[in-house]
Motif scaffolding. Sequence first.
Motif, mmCIF file in Angstrom:
data_model
loop_
_atom_site.group_PDB
_atom_site.id
_atom_site.type_symbol
_atom_site.label_atom_id
_atom_site.label_comp_id
_atom_site.label_asym_id
_atom_site.label_seq_id
_atom_site.Cartn_x
_atom_site.Cartn_y
_atom_site.Cartn_z
ATOM 1 N N PRO A 209 46.673 45.874 23.815
ATOM 2 C CA PRO A 209 45.592 46.692 23.243
ATOM 3 C C PRO A 209 45.596 48.103 23.799
ATOM 4 N N GLY A 210 45.433 49.087 22.926
ATOM 5 C CA GLY A 210 45.496 50.481 23.345
ATOM 6 C C GLY A 210 44.344 50.922 24.213
ATOM 7 N N VAL A 211 43.290 50.103 24.308
ATOM 8 C CA VAL A 211 42.106 50.500 25.075
ATOM 9 C C VAL A 211 42.192 50.064 26.535
ATOM 10 N N VAL A 212 43.289 49.392 26.928
ATOM 11 C CA VAL A 212 43.450 48.961 28.316
ATOM 12 C C VAL A 212 44.759 49.522 28.866
ATOM 13 N N ASP A 213 44.840 49.560 30.202
ATOM 14 C CA ASP A 213 46.005 50.113 30.885
ATOM 15 C C ASP A 213 46.659 49.012 31.708
ATOM 16 N N PRO A 214 47.810 48.492 31.288
ATOM 17 C CA PRO A 214 48.461 47.426 32.047
ATOM 18 C C PRO A 214 48.842 47.883 33.453
ATOM 19 N N ILE A 215 48.753 46.978 34.406
ATOM 20 C CA ILE A 215 49.208 47.244 35.764
ATOM 21 C C ILE A 215 50.721 47.099 35.796
ATOM 22 N N THR A 216 51.427 48.123 36.281
ATOM 23 C CA THR A 216 52.886 48.076 36.319
ATOM 24 C C THR A 216 53.391 48.429 37.714
ATOM 25 N N VAL A 217 54.512 47.811 38.064
ATOM 26 C CA VAL A 217 55.250 48.126 39.279
ATOM 27 C C VAL A 217 56.715 48.221 38.886
ATOM 28 N N ALA A 218 57.302 49.401 39.079
ATOM 29 C CA ALA A 218 58.698 49.635 38.696
ATOM 30 C C ALA A 218 58.945 49.270 37.236
ATOM 31 N N GLY A 219 57.987 49.603 36.389
ATOM 32 C CA GLY A 219 58.141 49.381 34.952
ATOM 33 C C GLY A 219 57.854 47.973 34.492
ATOM 34 N N ARG A 220 57.464 47.085 35.410
ATOM 35 C CA ARG A 220 57.171 45.702 35.055
ATOM 36 C C ARG A 220 55.678 45.426 35.188
ATOM 37 N N THR A 221 55.199 44.519 34.352
ATOM 38 C CA THR A 221 53.801 44.118 34.410
ATOM 39 C C THR A 221 53.708 42.621 34.627
ATOM 40 N N VAL A 222 52.557 42.178 35.077
ATOM 41 C CA VAL A 222 52.345 40.758 35.351
ATOM 42 C C VAL A 222 51.757 40.089 34.113
ATOM 43 N N VAL A 223 52.378 38.978 33.704
ATOM 44 C CA VAL A 223 51.929 38.202 32.555
ATOM 45 C C VAL A 223 51.579 36.796 33.028
ATOM 46 N N PHE A 224 50.421 36.322 32.612
ATOM 47 C CA PHE A 224 49.988 34.958 32.922
ATOM 48 C C PHE A 224 50.032 34.136 31.636
ATOM 49 N N THR A 225 50.659 32.977 31.693
ATOM 50 C CA THR A 225 50.615 32.051 30.566
ATOM 51 C C THR A 225 49.912 30.779 31.014
ATOM 52 N N ALA A 226 49.245 30.104 30.092
ATOM 53 C CA ALA A 226 48.506 28.897 30.461
ATOM 54 C C ALA A 226 48.397 27.946 29.281
ATOM 55 N N TRP A 227 48.594 26.675 29.587
ATOM 56 C CA TRP A 227 48.245 25.581 28.691
ATOM 57 C C TRP A 227 46.913 25.036 29.213
ATOM 58 N N ILE A 228 45.907 24.959 28.363
ATOM 59 C CA ILE A 228 44.581 24.541 28.826
ATOM 60 C C ILE A 228 44.073 23.404 27.939
ATOM 61 N N ASP A 229 43.595 22.357 28.601
ATOM 62 C CA ASP A 229 43.048 21.186 27.925
ATOM 63 C C ASP A 229 41.550 21.133 28.229
ATOM 64 N N TYR A 230 40.736 21.610 27.281
ATOM 65 C CA TYR A 230 39.285 21.611 27.455
ATOM 66 C C TYR A 230 38.733 20.239 27.080
ATOM 67 N N GLN A 231 37.934 19.674 27.973
ATOM 68 C CA GLN A 231 37.475 18.300 27.828
ATOM 69 C C GLN A 231 35.997 18.199 28.183
ATOM 70 N N PRO A 232 35.338 17.058 27.869
ATOM 71 C CA PRO A 232 33.987 16.817 28.365
ATOM 72 C C PRO A 232 33.996 16.833 29.895
ATOM 73 N N PRO A 233 32.910 17.276 30.535
ATOM 74 C CA PRO A 233 31.576 17.533 29.964
ATOM 75 C C PRO A 233 31.387 18.942 29.428
ATOM 76 N N GLY A 234 32.458 19.681 29.152
ATOM 77 C CA GLY A 234 32.314 21.012 28.586
ATOM 78 C C GLY A 234 31.718 20.975 27.186
ATOM 79 N N GLU A 235 31.239 22.124 26.723
ATOM 80 C CA GLU A 235 30.603 22.202 25.408
ATOM 81 C C GLU A 235 31.557 21.917 24.267
ATOM 82 N N LEU A 236 32.838 22.293 24.443
ATOM 83 C CA LEU A 236 33.834 22.122 23.394
ATOM 84 C C LEU A 236 35.047 21.389 23.960
#
Length: 203
Positions: free
Chosen positions: A31-58
């Motif tokens: 998104p153009g409204v944010v500024d990625p954090i970079t070190v030596a031209g690289r940025t940190v990316v987080f990926t996640a698989w998430i399994d939402y279950q009870p007692p959560g709302e969804l």
Amino acid sequence: MPEYPPEPWNLAGNAYLSVWAVPLADLPRVPGVVDPITVAGRTVVFTAWIDYQPPGELSYRELLSTVAVRNGLRATGSITEIWVDSEVSLRGGRELWGIPKDLATLEFSYGRGFTASASTGGDWIATAAFSPRPGPPVRLPANFGIAQEVGGKALVSDVRSKGRPHAASAGWNINPNGPLGYLAGRRPLVSAHLGDFRIRFGA
């Protein structure tokens, strides 16, 4: 149209995460409204698989990719790709917080470890296998922000969570021609399992 809960969403479940270092030039969109954090031209990316279950709302499943962005001293990310298997979650995420959710088929399997796959429209996005290691028996807190573009401005949503963190080994297989193709052929820096978490997302 499917109805969704008002914010904040109180969710629970399990998450399997990996952290990557990726050249900023290789990311297909930030998104153009944010500024990625970079070190030596690289940025940190987080990926996640998430399994939402009870007692959560969804209850639903999710695969996402998030780029670390600048927001003072507070840890903040911007979600660039995300898939869910719930139309309620899709509509709520888009309308409440500007999160660009899409629908996908997500399959999770638990045994001695955790395996997952995501596909859409007959084409595959990614698969992964995690082997968690022992971790602390208590839930540890984490507070951070999620910044998305809404109306040409950055909307930063508050996220507060508690979960049981465990280091993990992880193997990913990513479709090089798919939407996460910029991660294909790379190895994550570190991976983890966040077990039995509770999350409060939004104001």
